[in-house]
Motif scaffolding. Structure first.
Motif, PDB file in Angstrom:
ATOM      1  N   ILE A 181      -9.322  38.207 -21.532  1.00 31.49           N
ATOM      2  CA  ILE A 181      -8.294  37.485 -22.678  1.00 31.49           C
ATOM      3  C   ILE A 181      -8.890  36.198 -22.883  1.00 31.49           C
TER       4      ILE A 181
ATOM      5  N   ASP B  24      -7.400  34.328 -26.046  1.00 34.78           N
ATOM      6  CA  ASP B  24      -6.264  33.648 -26.654  1.00 34.78           C
ATOM      7  C   ASP B  24      -5.201  34.809 -26.958  1.00 34.78           C
ATOM      8  N   VAL B  25      -3.869  34.380 -26.978  1.00 30.20           N
ATOM      9  CA  VAL B  25      -2.838  35.203 -27.046  1.00 30.20           C
ATOM     10  C   VAL B  25      -1.977  34.445 -28.184  1.00 30.20           C
ATOM     11  N   GLU B  26      -1.839  35.338 -29.329  1.00 36.57           N
ATOM     12  CA  GLU B  26      -1.057  34.402 -30.345  1.00 36.57           C
ATOM     13  C   GLU B  26       0.147  35.349 -30.768  1.00 36.57           C
ATOM     14  N   ASN B  27       1.442  35.080 -30.463  1.00 31.33           N
ATOM     15  CA  ASN B  27       2.630  35.745 -30.894  1.00 31.33           C
ATOM     16  C   ASN B  27       3.159  35.301 -32.015  1.00 31.33           C
TER      17      ASN B  27
ATOM     18  N   THR C 277       1.893  40.576 -31.907  1.00 28.59           N
ATOM     19  CA  THR C 277       1.221  39.823 -30.860  1.00 28.59           C
ATOM     20  C   THR C 277      -0.235  40.238 -31.460  1.00 28.59           C
TER      21      THR C 277
ATOM     22  N   VAL D  96      -4.021  39.393 -29.641  1.00 26.29           N
ATOM     23  CA  VAL D  96      -4.959  39.009 -28.392  1.00 26.29           C
ATOM     24  C   VAL D  96      -6.288  39.064 -28.907  1.00 26.29           C
TER      25      VAL D  96
ATOM     26  N   LEU E 299       3.818  39.848 -25.943  1.00 24.36           N
ATOM     27  CA  LEU E 299       3.033  39.525 -24.535  1.00 24.36           C
ATOM     28  C   LEU E 299       3.279  38.103 -24.407  1.00 24.36           C
TER      29      LEU E 299
ATOM     30  N   PRO F 103       2.350  34.614 -22.917  1.00 25.67           N
ATOM     31  CA  PRO F 103       1.220  34.012 -22.627  1.00 25.67           C
ATOM     32  C   PRO F 103       1.133  33.379 -21.227  1.00 25.67           C
TER      33      PRO F 103
ATOM     34  N   TYR G   6      -0.056  37.099 -19.582  1.00 24.82           N
ATOM     35  CA  TYR G   6      -1.283  37.614 -20.047  1.00 24.82           C
ATOM     36  C   TYR G   6      -2.234  36.373 -20.518  1.00 24.82           C
TER      37      TYR G   6
ATOM     38  N   ARG H 215      -3.147  45.566 -17.838  1.00 30.85           N
ATOM     39  CA  ARG H 215      -3.437  44.442 -17.082  1.00 30.85           C
ATOM     40  C   ARG H 215      -3.828  45.000 -15.623  1.00 30.85           C
TER      41      ARG H 215
END
Length: 187
Positions: free
Chosen positions: A53, A55-58, A63, A65, A96, A98, A101, A138
């Protein structure tokens, strides 16, 4: 005896928690380089990719990723000993977190290649493959536990880190944490 051994093997095999879509690749497994070269030709094709991973953007309803792509080993786990081949993004309707994740977490995702998406990496704008995820796995983090090295156990990696006694000064001490040590050494 053979019957009990066979039953035991079947029970252990049934306890595997790895989803089948992660364990088994699609019938025609599309590589990352094939997808980059002909994105329109492989639209809606099933893929199984993995990596780390970035970056995670909700968003409100989904979401995104961003991942560093690594080739998968025979179990479907990203082989981070190899060099990464680029980036991709997967989209899921799930939230998800952050905090769970986090950056550099190993993920394998199965889904369909739904086109590409524009991402800004540093100051460069790039188009990377976009996957609509159906299954996200994961991978667990194994912590190296060196408390048993040299004491005849032979174990080096302990996924349960703590909870076992450790050896100190001819005594075995119970431990709830790897950092809890007795304040004195008995003689």
């Amino acid at each position: 005896m053979k019957r009990y051994l066979l039953t035991l093997c079947l029970l252990l095999n049934a306890c595997s928690n790895l989803p089948t879509s992660i364990k088994n690749p699609p019938a025609y497994d599309i590589s990352y380089t094939q997808a980059i070269q002909n994105m329109a030709g492989f639209k809606n094709a099933p893929v199984r990719w993995g990596g780390l991973i970035v970056d995670v953007e909700n968003e409100q309803n989904f979401t995104l990723v961003q991942m560093l792509y690594y080739p998968l080993d025979s179990d479907g786990e990203p082989d981070t000993d190899e060099s990464n081949q680029g980036r991709f993004v997967f989209k899921t309707p799930e939230f998800l977190d952050p905090a769970v994740y986090t950056r550099n977490t190993e993920i394998t995702v199965a889904g369909t290649l739904s086109g590409d998406i524009e991402r800004t990496i540093g100051k460069k704008v790039m188009r990377v493959p976009l996957i609509s995820a159906t299954t996200i796995y994961r991978w667990p983090i194994y912590v190296y536990d060196d408390r048993y090295d040299g004491f005849g156990y032979g174990y080096g990696y302990n996924p349960y880190y703590g909870g076992y006694p450790y050896y100190w000064g001819n005594y075995y001490w119970p431990s709830a944490s790897p950092f809890s040590r007795p304040a004195f050494r008995p003689r």
